[in-house]
Motif scaffolding. Structure first.
Motif, PDB file in Angstrom:
ATOM      1  N   ASN A   1       0.835  -1.211   0.000  1.00 30.34           N
ATOM      2  CA  ASN A   1       0.000   0.000   0.000  1.00 30.34           C
ATOM      3  C   ASN A   1       0.866   1.255   0.000  1.00 30.34           C
ATOM      4  O   ASN A   1       0.585   2.214  -0.719  1.00 30.34           O
TER       5      ASN A   1
ATOM      6  N   LYS B   1      -8.285   2.756  -5.672  1.00 35.01           N
ATOM      7  CA  LYS B   1      -7.434   2.426  -6.823  1.00 35.01           C
ATOM      8  C   LYS B   1      -8.279   1.931  -7.988  1.00 35.01           C
ATOM      9  O   LYS B   1      -9.372   1.397  -7.772  1.00 35.01           O
TER      10      LYS B   1
ATOM     11  N   GLY C   1      -7.015  -5.675   0.992  1.00 34.31           N
ATOM     12  CA  GLY C   1      -5.771  -5.730   1.767  1.00 34.31           C
ATOM     13  C   GLY C   1      -5.944  -5.352   3.227  1.00 34.31           C
ATOM     14  O   GLY C   1      -5.627  -6.143   4.122  1.00 34.31           O
TER      15      GLY C   1
HETATM   16 MG   LIG Z   1      -3.745  -2.855  -0.504  1.00 38.93          MG
END
Ligand SMILES: [Mg+2]
Ligand SMILES: Nc1ncnc2c1ncn2[C@@H]1O[C@H](COP(=O)(O)OP(=O)(O)OP(=O)(O)O)[C@@H](O)[C@H]1O
Length: 430
Positions: free
Chosen positions: A312, A387, A396
């Motif tokens: 990240n 994103k 995540g």
């Molecule tokens: Mg991520």
């Protein structure tokens, strides 16, 4: 001993009425009335009074009355108080113990009125003086039968409610399970993605180095061997990730729960990311502990948390930036009150964090764009991403949160727009 069971048939008028209302329905069974008296006279006269509307059972003593109540579903009992052998009050107590929806009308002579009052305390529905008049007796028995019916209906409704609750609970459990399974499948795919990226990168490297070579030897061979080794490690990680999630799905407790030293995980992280396409063009430094410690968390989970946070940080901006991973052992408990949730700060697992020293703190710091107040409030939600679809699934941080909670750890996030962010994960050590 006189014991008569009368099964008087349905009165025609009653049947007519019922068939008029609901021709397809069977007439409801008559309620059962048990008459208990050791005198033949009152017993028979009561039978005559009630035989049309009730299925009447007769008992001349307490014991026979209880036997009959065990064999038949009795709705109402008319019971004399003064009897040879078992007293009426004793019969009442036993009946109530057998089924407290059975309603009992006590029959009493003048001298037993006090006992009758006591009987009310034991749950008798009424008491009538002997000799009784028929209308009073009829209405007392009717009241008792109504009360019994209501009690049964109440019981049935309650059972229904209970069943419904059970069904809801089961349904909820099934939904939970299905949700958990979906989450797990998604997690496996998400977690396997980064080793797969590394694997495909290495395969490509090996291919390229062998493309024009008639034979491979010396330094080139050593390099290929090294790459194959890393590749093998990554394949192993894929297996480990799926094995762990699948054992969770099969409800097996992860008995071995393999722990690794913090520095081994940090080295694995470095090995994985330095050649990861995601790190290309950015400055990544990864520093372990001076004196190693073991985090109280499964080694794969530990690496998974670090990987997600570092990826990240690397993805926070496309323009070259710096990402630093550092470790520290904290000798004193964290002052959690110093981490109030706000637009530039978040603390995850505040309630579940076991703040026991020494605490291993691993920080991932980037000098990227920072995190907006709207994003910081939602970024741990499953499938929340800023994103584009080919770069992020939004899983995540939700995986990180689950793993941190399972390990009774915590995560603190500090960010400043334009300056960057630090994610610090806290773990107990063993
Ligand atoms: Mg991520
Ligand atoms: N270091 C960071 N700097 C800026 N934004 C961040 C940082 N870390 C997380 N975020 C924000 O939090 C969002 C959620 O992160 P998360 O890891 O859950 O999903 P993702 O990275 O978008 O997708 P995935 O991890 O599934 O590939 C990101 O889309 C990003 O907006």
């Amino acid at each position: 001993m006189a014991l008569t069971v009368s099964t008087a048939t349905q009165s025609p008028s009653r049947l007519d009425t019922i068939s008029e209302i609901e021709p397809t329905q069977v007439a409801p069974a008559k309620p059962t009335l048990l008459i208990v008296d050791d005198e033949e006279g009152p017993r028979q006269s009561l039978r005559i009074v009630f035989k049309n509307d009730y299925q009447v059972l007769l008992a001349s003593n307490g014991q026979d009355a209880l036997d009959l109540a065990r064999k038949h579903e009795v709705d109402v009992v008319v019971c004399d108080i003064m009897m040879f052998g078992m007293s009426g009050v004793e019969v009442l107590k036993e009946l109530k113990e057998m089924d407290d929806s059975i309603e009992v009308v006590m029959l009493t002579a003048f001298e037993t009125i006090e006992t009758a009052r006591q009987a009310l305390r034991f749950g008798a529905s009424d008491y009538l003086n002997k000799p009784f008049d028929i209308p009073t007796m009829r209405s007392a028995v009717k009241r008792a039968a109504d009360k019994h019916r209501s009690a049964l209906e109440f019981r049935k409704t309650n059972e229904h409610l209970h069943e419904l609750q059970q069904m809801l609970q089961d349904q909820r459990m099934r939904e939970e399970m299905a949700r958990a399974q979906g989450e797990i499948y998604a997690s496996v795919l998400h977690d396997i993605n980064s080793p797969l990226t590394v694997i495909s990168g290495f395969v490509e490297l090996i291919n390229r180095s062998m493309e024009n070579a008639a034979s491979v030897e010396g330094e080139q061979l050593a390099k290929i061997k090294g790459d194959l080794n890393t590749l093998n490690g990554q394949v192993g990680r894929c297996f480990e990730i799926s094995r762990r999630y699948l054992s969770f799905l099969n409800k097996q407790d992860d008995a071995e729960r393999a722990r690794v030293g913090a520095n081994q995980a940090i080295n694995d992280l470095r090995d994985l990311l330095v050649r990861h396409p995601i790190a290309r063009g950015h400055e990544l430094t990864v520093t372990g502990l001076a004196a190693d410690a073991i985090a109280d968390i499964n080694g794969t989970d530990f690496l998974q948390i670090l990987l997600n946070l570092t990826i990240n940080a690397l993805q926070s901006s496309d323009t070259p930036h710096r990402v630093e991973v550092t470790c520290e052992l904290l000798p004193t408990p964290l002052d959690i009150s110093a981490f109030p949730d706000g637009p530039e700060m978040r603390f995850i697992n505040r309630d579940g964090f076991s703040n026991v020293t020494p605490i291993l703190a691993v920080s991932v710091t980037d000098n990227g764009p920072g995190i907006s107040a709207q994003t910081i409030a939602r970024m741990f939600e499953e499938r929340f991403t800023t994103k584009p679809p080919d770069r992020g699934t939004g899983l995540g941080l939700s995986i990180v949160k689950r793993l941190i909670r399972e390990a009774n750890g915590a995560i603190a996030i500090r960010t400043k727009m334009g300056k960057g962010s630090t994610f610090t994960a806290y773990f107990q050590t063993i």
